[in-house]
Motif scaffolding. Structure first.
Motif, PDB file in Angstrom:
ATOM      1  N   GLN A  26      -8.241  10.749   1.050  1.00 42.28           N
ATOM      2  CA  GLN A  26      -8.990  10.825  -0.197  1.00 42.28           C
ATOM      3  C   GLN A  26      -8.651   9.572  -0.975  1.00 42.28           C
ATOM      4  N   SER A  27      -9.677   8.839  -1.397  1.00 44.25           N
ATOM      5  CA  SER A  27      -9.484   7.538  -2.025  1.00 44.25           C
ATOM      6  C   SER A  27      -8.489   6.691  -1.214  1.00 44.25           C
ATOM      7  N   PRO A  28      -8.904   6.201  -0.055  1.00 46.65           N
ATOM      8  CA  PRO A  28      -7.986   5.485   0.851  1.00 46.65           C
ATOM      9  C   PRO A  28      -7.341   4.256   0.209  1.00 46.65           C
ATOM     10  N   GLN A  29      -6.224   3.841   0.803  1.00 46.30           N
ATOM     11  CA  GLN A  29      -5.515   2.640   0.351  1.00 46.30           C
ATOM     12  C   GLN A  29      -5.792   1.520   1.349  1.00 46.30           C
ATOM     13  N   VAL A  30      -6.127   0.350   0.844  1.00 43.08           N
ATOM     14  CA  VAL A  30      -6.646  -0.700   1.717  1.00 43.08           C
ATOM     15  C   VAL A  30      -5.648  -1.132   2.797  1.00 43.08           C
ATOM     16  N   GLU A  31      -4.397  -1.312   2.431  1.00 45.38           N
ATOM     17  CA  GLU A  31      -3.425  -1.806   3.413  1.00 45.38           C
ATOM     18  C   GLU A  31      -3.242  -0.798   4.545  1.00 45.38           C
ATOM     19  N   TYR A  32      -3.259   0.474   4.162  1.00 46.81           N
ATOM     20  CA  TYR A  32      -3.121   1.535   5.149  1.00 46.81           C
ATOM     21  C   TYR A  32      -4.310   1.538   6.113  1.00 46.81           C
ATOM     22  N   MET A  33      -5.498   1.373   5.554  1.00 42.14           N
ATOM     23  CA  MET A  33      -6.714   1.402   6.385  1.00 42.14           C
ATOM     24  C   MET A  33      -6.734   0.206   7.350  1.00 42.14           C
ATOM     25  N   VAL A  34      -6.299  -0.959   6.873  1.00 43.17           N
ATOM     26  CA  VAL A  34      -6.225  -2.133   7.759  1.00 43.17           C
ATOM     27  C   VAL A  34      -5.254  -1.841   8.908  1.00 43.17           C
ATOM     28  N   GLY A  35      -4.105  -1.271   8.565  1.00 41.83           N
ATOM     29  CA  GLY A  35      -3.093  -0.939   9.571  1.00 41.83           C
ATOM     30  C   GLY A  35      -3.603   0.057  10.595  1.00 41.83           C
ATOM     31  N   LYS A  36      -4.500   0.939  10.161  1.00 41.74           N
ATOM     32  CA  LYS A  36      -5.060   1.947  11.079  1.00 41.74           C
ATOM     33  C   LYS A  36      -6.190   1.398  11.947  1.00 41.74           C
ATOM     34  N   GLY A  37      -6.635   0.165  11.638  1.00 44.38           N
ATOM     35  CA  GLY A  37      -7.661  -0.429  12.504  1.00 44.38           C
ATOM     36  C   GLY A  37      -9.048  -0.516  11.904  1.00 44.38           C
ATOM     37  N   LEU A  38      -9.109  -0.569  10.587  1.00 43.50           N
ATOM     38  CA  LEU A  38     -10.410  -0.743   9.928  1.00 43.50           C
ATOM     39  C   LEU A  38     -10.529  -2.194   9.465  1.00 43.50           C
ATOM     40  N   GLY A  39     -11.638  -2.829   9.783  1.00 44.56           N
ATOM     41  CA  GLY A  39     -11.852  -4.227   9.384  1.00 44.56           C
ATOM     42  C   GLY A  39     -13.090  -4.353   8.516  1.00 44.56           C
ATOM     43  N   LEU A  40     -13.038  -5.276   7.554  1.00 50.99           N
ATOM     44  CA  LEU A  40     -14.197  -5.508   6.677  1.00 50.99           C
ATOM     45  C   LEU A  40     -14.485  -6.997   6.614  1.00 50.99           C
ATOM     46  N   VAL A  41     -15.740  -7.362   6.845  1.00 50.35           N
ATOM     47  CA  VAL A  41     -16.191  -8.723   6.584  1.00 50.35           C
ATOM     48  C   VAL A  41     -16.996  -8.661   5.294  1.00 50.35           C
TER      49      VAL A  41
END
Ligand code: ATP
Length: 257
Positions: free
Chosen positions: A77-92
């Motif tokens: 719920q309301s994710p944290q960016v560093e955590y999401m990057v660590g889990k394998g989510l990428g954003l351009v």
């Protein structure tokens, strides 16, 4: 509505449910639901100001939100960016956000920063893979990124995101500001990335190209989901043709792959 399956078969990599974002009193995203399955290209199309960037920012955790983001089997719920990057989510991001005085190679290496910090030294192999996909970046690897053309900057932004080895890559308007031929090249590369096993969430105003390459697509209008279906079924829907494909269709035809 001539729709279609709701993308529920296949292994889910991302599921967004009841996602809402407000900027003060302005509701930019309202109760939005969508899903990306592993190995899919899923597109979200919609006009200026529909909430597309807001959607990606909320999934990434750049913006706080209400609702659930289930990424790779874990609900946030309301994710944290560093955590999401660590889990394998990428954003351009739409603005690419490169470090213009740094070289191309240093920009790419920054994309692997979290992997480096975790002690993962395989990022050097990933650098070779990125150079295989984008030989033009390899040729110019010592050049400052600020000297690149618009298309090359987009390639660098995609390459930098790939350096983190994302499971899901989110692309915000990759065709924005690019000439038609370069846009076609970028879309071909996106199509090729799916073949390498990366799932893709693509946000675009260029509906023709985005629907053409999508396994599944969602239409976002004024912050709300208005239609969904396979890319092929939406491309043939009269309302989509009238609202998104009719106007400037010749121009969009040139842009599409
Ligand atoms: P575009 O294709 O033009 O980039 P978009 O579909 O990505 O548009 P968003 O940028 O997500 O749309 O904007 C959705 C709505 O939220 C718009 O009405 C916009 O004006 C508003 N908005 C976006 N960012 C902010 C902000 N920081 N503060 C206030 N309102 C904002």
């Amino acid at each position: 509505m001539n729709i279609v399956e709701n993308n529920n078969s296949g292994k889910c990599i991302l599921e967004v449910s009841h996602l809402s974002v407000a900027y003060g009193k302005v509701d930019a995203l309202i109760n939005f639901n969508m899903r990306v399955n592993e190995g899919q290209i899923v597109s979200v199309v919609g006009p200026n100001g529909a909430g597309k960037t807001t959607l990606l920012s909320a999934i990434m955790g750049v913006l706080s939100s209400q609702g659930n983001v289930d990424f790779d089997g874990e609900v946030q719920q309301s994710p944290q960016v560093e955590y999401m990057v660590g889990k394998g989510l990428g954003l351009v991001p739409e603005k690419r956000e490169l470090f213009s005085s740094m070289s191309i190679e240093d920009n790419l290496l920054l994309g692997a920063f979290q992997r480096y910090r975790r002690g993962d030294r395989k990022y050097k192999e990933t650098l070779d893979e990125v150079y295989d996909i984008f030989p033009r970046l390899k040729e110019r690897r010592t050049q400052a990124s600020g000297t690149l053309s618009g298309g090359e900057r987009q390639m660098l932004a995609v390459g930098r995101a790939l350096m983190a080895k994302p499971k899901l890559l989110m692309l915000d308007e990759p065709s924005l500001g690019l000439a038609p031929l370069i846009t076609r090249e970028i879309f071909k590369i996106i199509d090729h990335l799916r073949a390498t096993g990366v799932s893709i969430l693509l946000v675009e105003q260029n509906a023709r190209a985005a629907l053409k390459m999508a396994d599944y697509a969602y239409v976002l209008e004024m912050g709300e989901l208005s239609m969904q279906g396979t890319g092929a079924s939406l491309s043939e829907d009269p309302r989509i043709i009238e609202s998104y494909l009719g106007i400037n269709s010749k121009h969009q035809e040139i842009l599409s792959i």
